[in-house]
Enzyme design. Structure first.
Site, PDB file in Angstrom:
ATOM      1  N   ASP A 242       0.874  -1.167   0.000  1.00 44.36           N
ATOM      2  CA  ASP A 242       0.000   0.000   0.000  1.00 44.36           C
ATOM      3  C   ASP A 242       0.914   1.219   0.000  1.00 44.36           C
ATOM      4  O   ASP A 242       2.101   1.134   0.345  1.00 44.36           O
ATOM      5  CB  ASP A 242      -0.965   0.000   1.192  1.00 44.36           C
ATOM      6  CG  ASP A 242      -2.167   0.910   0.920  1.00 44.36           C
ATOM      7  OD1 ASP A 242      -2.080   1.763   0.008  1.00 44.36           O
ATOM      8  OD2 ASP A 242      -3.194   0.792   1.616  1.00 44.36           O
TER       9      ASP A 242
HETATM   10  C1  BGC Z   1      -5.024   3.279  -0.195  1.00 43.25           C
HETATM   11  C2  BGC Z   1      -5.046   2.256  -1.309  1.00 43.25           C
HETATM   12  C3  BGC Z   1      -4.850   2.935  -2.634  1.00 43.25           C
HETATM   13  C4  BGC Z   1      -3.533   3.687  -2.606  1.00 43.25           C
HETATM   14  C5  BGC Z   1      -3.214   4.409  -3.891  1.00 43.25           C
HETATM   15  C6  BGC Z   1      -3.810   4.187  -0.270  1.00 43.25           C
HETATM   16  O1  BGC Z   1      -3.980   5.298   0.553  1.00 43.25           O
HETATM   17  O2  BGC Z   1      -5.080   2.637   1.048  1.00 43.25           O
HETATM   18  O3  BGC Z   1      -6.266   1.551  -1.290  1.00 43.25           O
HETATM   19  O4  BGC Z   1      -4.898   1.999  -3.659  1.00 43.25           O
HETATM   20  O5  BGC Z   1      -3.578   4.650  -1.577  1.00 43.25           O
HETATM   21  O6  BGC Z   1      -4.032   5.509  -4.081  1.00 43.25           O
END
Ligand code: BGC
Length: 752
Positions: A242
């Protein structure tokens, strides 16, 4: 079942050839972000960057490579799909496949390689801010829908990135919170959907979550990644962190976590960039750790036809096609859940209505642009008010009143929130731990003080806001009640919005905001036949539910929400959605209210084990407001002729068959549910658990035969001592029903 790693020998030998040609710098470039949504390329060897995009409800707008600022071009509007919570309440595998297909085809159409979806975390607590992005509280239902969704995505030569692995049960303190969990709960509840996603869905990638599990961050967690994912499940795809979930270079490098992504633009400082290179050069980390990461990425690239001889055969995709909008409309229609219709008020007869009053902010609100990384730049979004007007045309007067006041969020909001969400933490000691490796661990006292102050400020702000809402509501209530008295029919459309259902925060309670409960009570006094419709991403308390005759629930249902609403209200569509999560009467009734509500900082213990959601309500014998699996239709279905037959064929255990008859006057669809209830189990087990379901479409008067094969695994529990699933011989009750409480047929089967 275990997958065979790298089972395509041709691909494996090409990977090895490429790897041999690569320098350390080139390999390093491939394993970390070189942009907010892409990795580095190796042009010399014709290896392109890996282009990613959010998220479950559509392909997100384009950002500048190094800044969280949208490019602002007008070429990235997309199809806005129903949220995963909406999709799950269809209980329809075919629609899950179609949603995945639409998302995959749009992602490819927009030139992406990886779409960061679906979100399949188990809904433990109704207050988790991201529940709207997830499917269900039940592992079986989540798994059953995630698999076709992923297949649909990947049919388009785009990788699904199933997220967030694992136990990402809350948003508060999400970068540091430690989910404390026992093995049995992990294996029975929080892992099965991920296992199905990689083994049956064949997901090419998976996203490591922000949180810790039992003291170790997911992206550095040997047990989770090396042991469970790779060794036990045989996963040979790519693990992507993540955004900002990697904290320690050595720990993350030495587990099978392949790509580090983050929210900051200093790409060379990512742990998998200079720090890792330095450690390898010094001999502290072996280069072979990088090789295995590159192998996993290259394998995915071959599968996606991004490299190699297949390149020309890669699908091109398309976005905003009429077929996509059609799929979205069908899913939206099947996702809406008719919770109550005691006086058979619905469907409405348009011919008998001269004047209709529509009340409530959600009637006229657009939701696509909120929620966090799941935000969508929708080609369009038809709100319910517009849907109703489009449906009725000019001969019916539609009068609208907002009913209650929704404060505008301060304009401090910016697209940079993703970077800020980690940056802000730098003001606290947590942030230092996130960004600057090797610093002293955060001072707990100091952290607690920062958070206490923050909470105090938030509470004061909320108090002020509530005061303002109250003042403004006096006039708005009056106006709403006036139009209600004068109309032939009254439809209230309220609920939540993405100020509540959102990434990065959890809800503080389960109540409807903006004094909606008060308004609904008043409305029901003047018009007890008012139709109460709510839109939201997670359950709300409905203290007035006994007084209301008609209640309709919708999750965020995509760009055609308004059309779907109208078609259901006026009977063009017979509702067939059912709840994929329990709607408790009061938040206090949830196990999480006693046992760790989403919103706790530091550490959250899932000591309730298997007993949350319907498993907990069953155990406590507490009636929820609306139970798991509940949803009404404009027709009636009767269930009969249950037959249970022992199966002798290997893994098959019992064949369950029954007849379902549509006894009403309208065509309709019914999600038939099969629960297994162990009789006198050797160890404590939930009273019953969903093990199979099917959606059956029937014309009026018609009967359909429904057959399910229950496997031995459907009777198993996780035996922590033996670290294996165990099936005990004995009697099991098979319960077939229209919801988890509305059990229509029962039978007993005996397992040897
Ligand atoms: C989120 C993810 C997301 C990623 C990219 C993170 O803050 O938890 O679900 O895919 O950002 O935007």
């Amino acid at each position: 079942m275990k997958l065979e790693i790298g089972n395509d020998k041709k691909i494996e030998s090409q990977i090895e050839k490429l790897l041999k040609k690569m320098t350390l710098d080139e390999k390093i470039a491939m394993i970390h972000g070189a942009g907010l949504f892409q990795t580095g390329a190796v042009e010399r060897l014709d290896i392109p960057p890996l282009k990613c995009s959010d998220g479950p409800m559509g392909v997100r707008n384009e950002f500048h490579n190094e800044r969280w600022i949208p490019t602002g071009n007008h070429d990235d509007y997309v199809t806005y799909l129903p949220s995963n919570s909406a999709l799950a309440s269809t209980w329809n595998r075919e629609l899950a496949y179609q949603s995945g297909y639409v998302l995959g085809e749009e992602a490819r159409g927009r030139g992406k390689d990886v779409i960061l979806a679906p979100g399949i975390n188990i809904k433990r607590d109704p207050l988790c801010g991201r529940n709207f992005e997830y499917m269900s509280e039940d592992p079986k239902l989540t798994a059953a829908l995630a698999v076709p969704f992923i297949k649909g995505v990947q049919e388009n030569d785009v990788a699904a990135c199933v997220k967030h692995f694992a136990c990402n049960v809350q948003e508060t303190d999400r970068l540091m919170v430690d989910t404390v969990i026992d093995d049995r709960t992990l294996y029975e509840i929080y892992l099965p959907a991920f296992k199905a996603a990689v083994q049956e869905g064949g997901s090419y990638s998976i996203m490591g979550a922000y949180n810790m599990i039992n003291g170790t961050h997911c992206c550095e967690n040997k047990q989770l990644l090396d042991f469970i994912l790779r060794e036990e499940w045989g996963y040979d795809g790519t693990v992507i962190s993540d955004w900002g979930a990697v904290h320690k270079t050595k720990q993350a490098a030495e587990v099978t976590m392949d790509v580090e992504m983050s929210v900051f633009p200093d790409f060379d400082n990512y742990k998998f960039a200079s720090p890792l290179k330095e450690a390898i050069t010094k001999g502290e980390i072996s280069e072979s750790t990088v090789d295995s990461k590159v192998r996993n990425i290259l394998r995915m690239m071959f599968r996606l036809k991004m490299i190699g001889k297949q390149k020309d055969a890669r699908k091109a995709g398309v976005y905003n096609s009429p077929a996509h909008r059609e799929a979205v409309l069908r899913t939206a229609e099947e996702s809406m859940v008719l919770l109550k219709n005691t006086e058979n008020k619905l469907p409405l007869n348009r011919k008998k209505i001269r004047k209709i009053a529509v009340i409530g902010q959600n009637a006229a609100k657009i939701h696509s642009d909120g929620g966090g990384s799941a935000e969508i730049k929708a080609l369009y979004e038809i709100c319910p008010l517009m849907g109703i007007k489009m449906y009725l045309g000019g001969n019916t007067e539609v009068v609208y009143a907002p009913g209650y006041y929704v404060p505008e969020k301060p304009k401090t909001f910016s697209h940079n929130w993703q970077e800020n969400s980690l940056d802000e933490l730098e003001n606290t000691d947590i942030g230092l731990a996130v960004r600057r490796e090797g610093e002293e661990s955060p001072d707990v006292q100091e952290r607690a003080e920062v958070f206490r102050k923050e909470e105090e400020e938030k509470a004061a702000q909320k108090e002020k806001e509530n005061q303002l809402i109250h003042e403004k509501n006096v006039r708005l209530f009056e106006e709403a009640l006036k139009i209600a008295k004068e109309a032939d029919e009254v439809i209230f459309i309220g609920g939540l919005n993405h100020d509540f259902d959102s990434e990065g925060m959890d809800r503080g309670d389960m109540k409807l905001p903006y004094e909606q409960d008060m308004l609904i009570e008043e409305l029901l006094k003047v018009r007890k036949d008012s139709i109460i419709a709510l839109i939201g991403g997670s359950p709300v308390e409905m203290p007035w539910r006994d007084k209301a005759e008609t209640i309709l629930w919708s999750y965020y249902a995509g760009m055609e929400t308004g059309k779907a609403f109208a078609r259901i209200l006026f009977g063009d569509v017979n509702p067939s959605g059912k709840l994929a999560e329990t709607f408790p009467a009061r938040y206090e009734d949830c196990v999480t209210a006693k046992n760790g509500q989403s919103g706790i900082r530091g550490s959250i213990s899932l000591s309730e084990g298997l007993y949350y959601g319907y498993r907990y309500f069953d155990k406590e014998r507490t009636a929820p407001a609306f139970c798991f699996g509940h949803g009404l239709s404009y027709t009636k279905f009767t269930y009969s002729n249950l037959s249970l037959k022992q199966e002798k064929d290997g893994n098959r255990a019992v064949r369950v068959s029954l007849s379902v008859k549509n006894t009403g006057k309208l065509a309709g669809a019914e999600a038939v549910q099969v629960y297994v209830a162990p009789i006198a189990p050797k160890i404590e087990r939930p009273a019953k658990e969903l093990k199979a379901f099917a959606k059956v479409k029937l014309q009026p008067g018609k009967t359909g035969k429904v057959t399910f094969i229950l496997k031995r695994q459907d009777f198993a529990y996780f035996n922590s001592d033996e670290h294996a699933f165990t099936v005990d011989a004995g009697d099991y009750e098979i319960l077939v029903g229209a919801s988890c409480e509305d059990i229509r047929l029962r039978g007993i089967c005996t397992l040897a």
